[in-house]
Enzyme design. Structure first.
Site, PDB file in Angstrom:
ATOM      1  N   SER A 133      32.563  44.023  39.119  1.00  0.00           N
ATOM      2  CA  SER A 133      33.174  44.846  40.169  1.00  0.00           C
ATOM      3  C   SER A 133      32.305  46.088  40.353  1.00  0.00           C
ATOM      4  O   SER A 133      31.617  46.508  39.405  1.00  0.00           O
ATOM      5  CB  SER A 133      34.573  45.279  39.709  1.00  0.00           C
ATOM      6  N   TYR A 146      40.532  48.653  33.589  1.00  0.00           N
ATOM      7  CA  TYR A 146      39.872  47.599  34.373  1.00  0.00           C
ATOM      8  C   TYR A 146      38.363  47.875  34.482  1.00  0.00           C
ATOM      9  O   TYR A 146      37.546  46.998  34.246  1.00  0.00           O
ATOM     10  CB  TYR A 146      40.507  47.531  35.757  1.00  0.00           C
TER      11      TYR A 146
HETATM   12  N1  LIG Z   1      40.034  41.877  44.990  1.00  0.00           N
HETATM   13  C1  LIG Z   1      39.244  42.907  44.661  1.00  0.00           C
HETATM   14  O1  LIG Z   1      39.336  44.001  45.232  1.00  0.00           O
HETATM   15  C2  LIG Z   1      38.185  42.742  43.590  1.00  0.00           C
HETATM   16  C3  LIG Z   1      37.154  43.683  43.531  1.00  0.00           C
HETATM   17  C4  LIG Z   1      36.180  43.554  42.546  1.00  0.00           C
HETATM   18  C5  LIG Z   1      36.230  42.496  41.655  1.00  0.00           C
HETATM   19  N2  LIG Z   1      37.248  41.589  41.745  1.00  0.00           N
HETATM   20  C6  LIG Z   1      37.280  40.500  40.760  1.00  0.00           C
HETATM   21  O2  LIG Z   1      37.187  39.270  41.447  1.00  0.00           O
HETATM   22  C7  LIG Z   1      37.765  38.236  40.666  1.00  0.00           C
HETATM   23  C8  LIG Z   1      38.684  37.411  41.542  1.00  0.00           C
HETATM   24  O3  LIG Z   1      39.781  38.235  41.942  1.00  0.00           O
HETATM   25  P1  LIG Z   1      40.487  38.094  43.368  1.00  0.00           P
HETATM   26  O4  LIG Z   1      40.246  39.331  44.097  1.00  0.00           O
HETATM   27  O5  LIG Z   1      40.126  36.817  44.005  1.00  0.00           O
HETATM   28  O6  LIG Z   1      42.027  38.159  42.942  1.00  0.00           O
HETATM   29  P2  LIG Z   1      43.096  37.003  42.722  1.00  0.00           P
HETATM   30  O7  LIG Z   1      43.376  36.318  43.999  1.00  0.00           O
HETATM   31  O8  LIG Z   1      44.208  37.635  41.984  1.00  0.00           O
HETATM   32  O9  LIG Z   1      42.314  35.972  41.785  1.00  0.00           O
HETATM   33  C9  LIG Z   1      42.200  36.116  40.390  1.00  0.00           C
HETATM   34  C10 LIG Z   1      42.488  34.779  39.789  1.00  0.00           C
HETATM   35  O10 LIG Z   1      42.344  34.826  38.356  1.00  0.00           O
HETATM   36  C11 LIG Z   1      43.428  34.120  37.805  1.00  0.00           C
HETATM   37  N3  LIG Z   1      43.785  34.508  36.444  1.00  0.00           N
HETATM   38  C12 LIG Z   1      44.175  35.729  35.997  1.00  0.00           C
HETATM   39  N4  LIG Z   1      44.485  35.671  34.700  1.00  0.00           N
HETATM   40  C13 LIG Z   1      44.275  34.384  34.314  1.00  0.00           C
HETATM   41  C14 LIG Z   1      44.409  33.688  33.081  1.00  0.00           C
HETATM   42  N5  LIG Z   1      44.838  34.297  31.974  1.00  0.00           N
HETATM   43  N6  LIG Z   1      44.095  32.373  33.042  1.00  0.00           N
HETATM   44  C15 LIG Z   1      43.684  31.718  34.154  1.00  0.00           C
HETATM   45  N7  LIG Z   1      43.535  32.320  35.344  1.00  0.00           N
HETATM   46  C16 LIG Z   1      43.827  33.636  35.418  1.00  0.00           C
HETATM   47  C17 LIG Z   1      44.575  34.480  38.726  1.00  0.00           C
HETATM   48  O11 LIG Z   1      45.670  33.620  38.541  1.00  0.00           O
HETATM   49  P3  LIG Z   1      47.152  34.268  38.666  1.00  0.00           P
HETATM   50  O12 LIG Z   1      47.158  35.079  39.919  1.00  0.00           O
HETATM   51  O13 LIG Z   1      48.058  33.131  38.683  1.00  0.00           O
HETATM   52  O14 LIG Z   1      47.320  35.130  37.446  1.00  0.00           O
HETATM   53  C18 LIG Z   1      43.925  34.368  40.073  1.00  0.00           C
HETATM   54  O15 LIG Z   1      43.936  33.043  40.560  1.00  0.00           O
HETATM   55  C19 LIG Z   1      38.480  38.937  39.499  1.00  0.00           C
HETATM   56  O16 LIG Z   1      37.665  38.851  38.344  1.00  0.00           O
HETATM   57  C20 LIG Z   1      38.573  40.375  39.971  1.00  0.00           C
HETATM   58  O17 LIG Z   1      38.602  41.288  38.900  1.00  0.00           O
HETATM   59  C21 LIG Z   1      38.221  41.672  42.700  1.00  0.00           C
END
Ligand SMILES: NC(=O)c1ccc[n+]([C@@H]2O[C@H](COP(=O)([O-])OP(=O)(O)OC[C@H]3O[C@@H](n4cnc5c(N)ncnc54)[C@H](OP(=O)(O)O)[C@@H]3O)[C@@H](O)[C@H]2O)c1
Length: 249
Positions: A133, A146
């Site tokens: 991130s 985080y």
């Molecule tokens: N969205 C942002 O602003 C942003 C910015 C920078 C980086 N990121 C990073 O991008 C990545 C993807 O996030 P996203 O934005 O696409 O959000 P998201 O839609 O919430 O996706 C994250 C996924 O990880 C899964 N997950 C979480 N804990 C888990 C576990 N213990 N076992 C298996 N799966 C698990 C979640 O499942 P559940 O929802 O069912 O828990 C969800 O499907 C993450 O690493 C996040 O930190 C996001």
């Protein structure tokens, strides 16, 4: 790298960035094993896609994902450690379990998966991608924990890159705020700034993977501000400090 007929494992496949990335990988002709949290629905129906519900915050969970992958694929060409979560909070107390929960999925699961790839393939070629991130190097109030986890992912992958063979590619991705359910899960009550779509982020990740890019920055605007207009970012940060203070008055 060429993705056609390659075997890709991706975590966080049921939603957000991971879900969009799966669709792009399938369009490129890859075979994809997508892991998602048990109880979630993964709506991807494609002959080259296998879904696997698993909690990746445990060693057993990550081990079982690798077992599943090796049952279906001759080899894992690409592993994408994308699953992750955040808490939006002002830290006021010492809570060991709270700390462990975020470190297990954001840090240990990613590091252990990278270690498993190396153990499996020794000096053979493969790709490992981790979603970090921008908060790994530009933290925001409310996200101290985080940001710490994502900084660990950043420096871990950078360190490994110096140890691994030339054909073992490490990619680390630095998304800005992305319109997924990330903020809802984190508990942030207000909208973020400079928000991108998960489809855009996945597209840039795909291009980075195909062109063997080490560091992948989906937002050129953020990079420009970071280098040439840090005052704009400071302004935003001040707004975030005020908002957090108001919530925790
Ligand atoms: N969205 C942002 O602003 C942003 C910015 C920078 C980086 N990121 C990073 O991008 C990545 C993807 O996030 P996203 O934005 O696409 O959000 P998201 O839609 O919430 O996706 C994250 C996924 O990880 C899964 N997950 C979480 N804990 C888990 C576990 N213990 N076992 C298996 N799966 C698990 C979640 O499942 P559940 O929802 O069912 O828990 C969800 O499907 C993450 O690493 C996040 O930190 C996001």
């Amino acid at each position: 790298m060429k993705l056609k007929d390659s075997c890709v494992v991706i975590t966080g496949a049921s939603s957000g960035i991971g879900h969009e990335f799966v669709k792009l990988l399938l369009d490129r002709g890859a075979n994809v094993l997508g892991a998602y949290f048990p109880g979630e629905q993964c709506d991807i129906a494609h002959a080259n896609f296998i879904g696997f519900p698993v909690d990746l915050s445990t060693r057993q969970g990550v081990d079982s994902l690798f077992e599943k992958a090796l049952k279906h694929f001759e080899a894992i060409d690409v592993f994408i450690a994308n699953a992750g979560m955040a808490y939006y909070e002002k830290i006021n107390q010492a809570d060991w379990n709270h700390l462990s929960d975020i470190i297990d999925i954001n840090v240990k699961s990613v590091m252990y998966s990278a270690m498993k790839m190396k153990e499996l393939y020794s000096s053979k070629p493969f790709h490992f991608m981790a979603t970090s991130s921008i908060m790994s190097y530009w933290p925001l109030p409310g996200y101290a924990l985080y940001s710490g986890t994502k900084a660990a992912v950043k420096t871990f992958t950078e360190g490994l890159q110096m140890e691994w063979e030339k054909e073992q590619h490490l990619h680390v991705v630095f998304p800005v705020a992305t319109k997924t359910r990330f903020f809802q899960t984190a508990g942030q009550p207000h909208e973020s700034w400079m928000v991108q779509s998960p489809g855009h982020v996945a597209e840039i990740m795909l291009r980075g993977l195909e062109s063997n890019k080490k560091h992948i920055y989906p937002s050129p605007l953020f990079q420009l501000c970071y280098r040439f207009a840090p005052w704009a970012l400071s302004f935003y940060r001040k707004r975030e400090i005020k908002l957090l203070r108001n919530y925790y008055k």
